[in-house]
Design a protein around this motif. Sequence first.
Motif, short mmCIF file in Angstrom:
data_model
loop_
_atom_site.label_atom_id
_atom_site.label_comp_id
_atom_site.label_asym_id
_atom_site.label_seq_id
_atom_site.Cartn_x
_atom_site.Cartn_y
_atom_site.Cartn_z
N ARG A 74 -5.66 1.07 0.77
CA ARG A 74 -5.66 -0.37 0.48
C ARG A 74 -4.97 -0.60 -0.86
O ARG A 74 -5.22 0.11 -1.84
CB ARG A 74 -7.10 -0.89 0.40
CG ARG A 74 -7.22 -2.37 0.11
CD ARG A 74 -6.76 -3.23 1.29
NE ARG A 74 -6.70 -4.64 0.92
CZ ARG A 74 -7.73 -5.49 0.97
NH1 ARG A 74 -8.92 -5.04 1.33
NH2 ARG A 74 -7.57 -6.76 0.65
N LEU A 75 -4.09 -1.60 -0.89
CA LEU A 75 -3.47 -2.02 -2.14
C LEU A 75 -4.19 -3.30 -2.60
O LEU A 75 -5.27 -3.23 -3.14
CB LEU A 75 -1.97 -2.23 -1.95
CG LEU A 75 -1.19 -0.95 -1.62
CD1 LEU A 75 0.28 -1.26 -1.35
CD2 LEU A 75 -1.32 0.07 -2.73
N PHE A 76 -3.61 -4.45 -2.37
CA PHE A 76 -4.25 -5.70 -2.74
C PHE A 76 -3.76 -6.79 -1.80
O PHE A 76 -2.78 -6.60 -1.06
CB PHE A 76 -3.95 -6.08 -4.20
CG PHE A 76 -2.49 -6.17 -4.52
CD1 PHE A 76 -1.81 -7.36 -4.39
CD2 PHE A 76 -1.79 -5.05 -4.94
CE1 PHE A 76 -0.45 -7.45 -4.66
CE2 PHE A 76 -0.43 -5.12 -5.22
CZ PHE A 76 0.23 -6.32 -5.08
N ALA A 77 -4.46 -7.92 -1.80
CA ALA A 77 -4.16 -9.02 -0.88
C ALA A 77 -4.13 -8.47 0.55
O ALA A 77 -5.09 -7.85 0.98
CB ALA A 77 -2.87 -9.71 -1.28
N ASN A 78 -3.02 -8.67 1.26
CA ASN A 78 -2.94 -8.15 2.62
C ASN A 78 -2.06 -6.91 2.71
O ASN A 78 -1.53 -6.58 3.77
CB ASN A 78 -2.41 -9.23 3.58
CG ASN A 78 -1.00 -9.68 3.22
OD1 ASN A 78 -0.49 -9.35 2.15
ND2 ASN A 78 -0.38 -10.44 4.10
N LEU A 79 -1.91 -6.20 1.60
CA LEU A 79 -1.01 -5.05 1.54
C LEU A 79 -1.79 -3.73 1.66
O LEU A 79 -2.84 -3.55 1.05
CB LEU A 79 -0.22 -5.05 0.24
CG LEU A 79 0.72 -6.24 0.03
CD1 LEU A 79 1.39 -6.12 -1.34
CD2 LEU A 79 1.75 -6.33 1.14
N TYR A 80 -1.23 -2.82 2.44
CA TYR A 80 -1.77 -1.48 2.64
C TYR A 80 -0.64 -0.47 2.43
O TYR A 80 0.52 -0.84 2.29
CB TYR A 80 -2.36 -1.34 4.05
CG TYR A 80 -3.56 -2.24 4.28
CD1 TYR A 80 -4.86 -1.75 4.17
CD2 TYR A 80 -3.39 -3.59 4.59
CE1 TYR A 80 -5.95 -2.57 4.36
CE2 TYR A 80 -4.48 -4.42 4.78
CZ TYR A 80 -5.76 -3.90 4.67
OH TYR A 80 -6.85 -4.72 4.85
N THR A 81 -0.98 0.80 2.43
CA THR A 81 0.05 1.81 2.21
C THR A 81 -0.18 3.01 3.11
O THR A 81 -1.32 3.37 3.42
CB THR A 81 0.06 2.28 0.74
OG1 THR A 81 1.10 3.27 0.56
CG2 THR A 81 -1.26 2.90 0.33
#
Length: 222
Positions: free
Chosen positions: A182-189
Motif C-alpha cells: 500500500r502506498l497512499f490514497a488509491n495507489l498500490y505497488t
Amino acid sequence: MSGFLLRDLSPHDRYKLLCGVVVPRPIALVTTLDANGAVNAAPFSFFNVFSEDPPLVVLGLQHKADRTPKDTTRNIHRDGEFVVHMVDEPLALAMNDCAVDFPAGESEVAATGLATVPSVNVSVPRLAAAPFALECKRSVALAFGPGRELLVGEVLRIHARDGLVNEANMYVDLAAYRPIGRLFANLYTYQRESFAMDRESHAQWSARVTAGNGAGEAPKES
C-alpha cells in the motif's frame, strides 16, 4: 525547511503525510466472525509483524466517525480471534472490494464470492485464495483516544499456498508470492524487483572502506 509539527496539522493532513511517507506498507486482509456467525473481511494497511518470540502482529484499528467500533474491532473484542491474510496480485481486486462500506451484518466474503476453508486453531474461517493466512488470537489492545486502537495479536499458525515456502530452510519464494504493498490514497505497488545488500561485520566494513570500495553506495537492482 523546519519540518511539520504534527500537532499543528489537522488529523486528515496528518493521515495524508504519514501514509505518503511510510511506504510501502504490507496489507492485512482480516477475517472475523460476527455475532450471527457471518464472516467479515476488511483490509488494513496499518499493519506489520512485530516479534517472532513470541510471534506477534500489530493492527491499527479505526472506529467509525461516530466513534462506534467497526465490525472487525467489535468482533475481535467479543471473540478474541481473527485471521490475517496477506494480499498478493491475484487477491488485490477482492481485497479492494472488501473495503466497500457494506452495511453491518452483511458479509464481505459472501458479497464478493470469496471461498473460505476452516482454520485449525481459531473458529474464524480463512480465505482459500490467500497466499498466506495467519491464525491469530488477541494478546492485548491499547486505546489511543476515542477513535484508534492498537491491537497486538499472537500468531498461532501460518497456512501457506503450495510452492511458496521451502520447508528445508523456511525461505519464501518472493517471485512466486508476488505480494502487493500500500502506498497512499488509491495507489498500490508491485514487489517484483528486489536487490540484495550483505550485512557486514565491523571488520569487513572497515576493510572495504580502507580498500577504497566506498561506503554507502547505491545498491544495484537484481
